[in-house]
Design an enzyme around this catalytic site. Structure first.
Site, PDB file in Angstrom:
ATOM      1  N   TYR A   1     -34.714  -3.801 -67.385  1.00 40.83           N
ATOM      2  CA  TYR A   1     -35.382  -5.029 -67.045  1.00 40.83           C
ATOM      3  C   TYR A   1     -36.132  -4.990 -65.728  1.00 40.83           C
ATOM      4  CZ  TYR A   1     -36.291  -9.592 -64.951  1.00 40.83           C
ATOM      5  OH  TYR A   1     -36.731 -10.520 -64.401  1.00 40.83           O
TER       6      TYR A   1
ATOM      7  N   LYS B   1     -40.357  -4.277 -65.229  1.00 39.62           N
ATOM      8  CA  LYS B   1     -41.082  -5.006 -64.540  1.00 39.62           C
ATOM      9  C   LYS B   1     -41.807  -4.452 -63.543  1.00 39.62           C
ATOM     10  CE  LYS B   1     -40.826  -9.177 -64.814  1.00 39.62           C
ATOM     11  NZ  LYS B   1     -41.739 -10.250 -65.569  1.00 39.62           N
TER      12      LYS B   1
END
Length: 395
Positions: free
Chosen positions: A238, A242
């Site tokens: 994640y 990002k």
């Protein structure tokens, strides 16, 4: 910034919101509609097969939620007509060119009218499949930027990221491209797409050639994401994806006005539209739930460590304020949203608050009997935690 100037800015604005079915997205939509009913139009980008399905999903997952109770009570019988007038559910996805919006006339209208893009679309699973996380969190940013550059009246792009793009380093980290490159172990900014995408495609072809099951493919893609994250120095898929999304945003934004919002752990609403609203299990919710039910009695943690949480309505207020303050200013600005500097919450205090609440409002067993909790045992080392876990086996 004064509330009046924010409301005045929102008046007659046309806004695209991606990720509107997400936790932050829902609260953002509700806030704008409630405080500025004279907003011209909100386009909500939703994964759906067609416009009718998108509209149904909007009703089921956004405007039909308890979150909209205050606005629904305020408008009464006019609520549905108000939503119909102000909100357009778009069938699309950030993983596609032009955000997946197909009707040519609709795209032309959007490009001629949209003034603000609020991008909160993301997959937030720490161990998401690498191919899925790349498509949404990284390359989805590029698709959003490409569409933004086609919007003739665009004033602002706001991108919701995460505070944890800083990685696991401590101390003062300079916010410039040089430090970001160093943090990322210097992957080529312009080759990331071909490099990582080719790697994923190659792995998928290899698995398909082996007639691997969907379960095996999913597991392999998750493992690949974890491996790439560790290689580049980040804790999970994640955060890595990002980070790469932010890199693209910084280097491909052109003359757009861009604000990046980096919140810490987002929790339930503090005040608006009412206190305590939350959806699903988020961040520390599973810990609280396990403790409340009497299933969790001890964890390895330093009692004086700080738990950085921020209510979702404060995040949304910050997003809207950043949007208004930076509109029509060519450049990029980054906002970190957290509470640990001015209002730090230690785990010891967090433990006390949990104990007080769960004692006053005990969980009820199936037979109606209350669950009695004791304060959570906080063990400062893994050795102490392992010893604690072995105690029941020794009795």
């Amino acid at each position: 910034m004064e509330l009046e100037s924010i409301l005045e800015y929102l008046k007659n604005k046309t806004i695209i919101i991606t990720g509107a079915t997400g936790f932050v997205g829902k609260v953002l939509v509700e806030k704008i509609l409630r405080v500025q009913p004279d907003v011209k139009r909100l386009y909500l980008l939703l994964r759906a097969s067609d416009a009718n399905s998108a509209t149904q999903r909007m009703h089921n997952e956004i405007t039909g939620k308890e979150l909209f109770r205050v606005l629904r009570e305020k408008l009464g019988a006019d609520f549905d007509s108000f939503i119909l007038e102000k909100v357009v559910a778009l069938s699309g996805d950030v993983i596609f060119e032009d955000l997946g919006v197909k009707p040519v006339k609709l795209k032309e209208e959007m490009c001629n009218e949209v003034q603000i893009i609020l991008n909160s679309a993301a997959t937030t699973k720490f161990d998401e499949r690498y191919d899925v996380a790349l498509e949404v969190n990284t390359f989805g940013v590029l698709n959003m930027l490409d569409f933004a550059k086609k919007c003739l009246k665009l004033e602002m792009v706001v991108h919701v990221s995460t505070a944890y793009v800083c990685g696991e380093r401590a101390g003062l980290i300079l916010e410039d491209s040089a430090s970001m490159d160093e943090m990322a172990k210097k992957p080529s900014k312009f080759d990331l797409k071909s490099q990582e995408k080719k790697m994923v495609e190659s792995k998928l072809k290899e698995l398909q050639a082996q007639n691997a099951s969907e379960e095996v493919i999913t597991s392999a893609m998750k493992d690949l994401g974890t491996a790439r994250s560790k290689l580049y120095g980040w804790p999970n898929t994640y955060v890595l994806t990002k980070v790469m999304g932010e890199m693209y945003l910084g280097h491909a934004k052109g003359n757009l006005s861009v604000a990046i919002i980096r919140p810490t752990m987002i929790t339930s609403t503090y005040k608006e539209p009412f206190s305590g609203w939350i959806e699903g299990f988020r961040t520390y919710d599973s810990l609280i739930g396990g403790y409340w039910k009497g299933k969790l009695t001890g964890i390895p943690v330093d009692p004086m460590s700080v738990v950085d949480m921020i209510p979702v309505d404060m995040v949304v207020n910050s997003i809207i304020t950043a949007m208004v303050v930076n509109a029509n200013k060519s450049g990029k600005i980054i906002y970190h949203l957290g509470t640990s500097l001015r209002n730090p919450l230690t785990f010891s205090d967090f433990n006390n608050f949990m104990f007080q609440y769960c004692t006053k409002n005990p969980w009820l067993n199936n037979d109606g009997s209350p669950v009695k909790v004791e304060k959570l045992k906080m063990l400062r080392s893994m050795d102490a935690f392992h010893l604690y876990m072995q105690i029941p086996l020794l009795l």
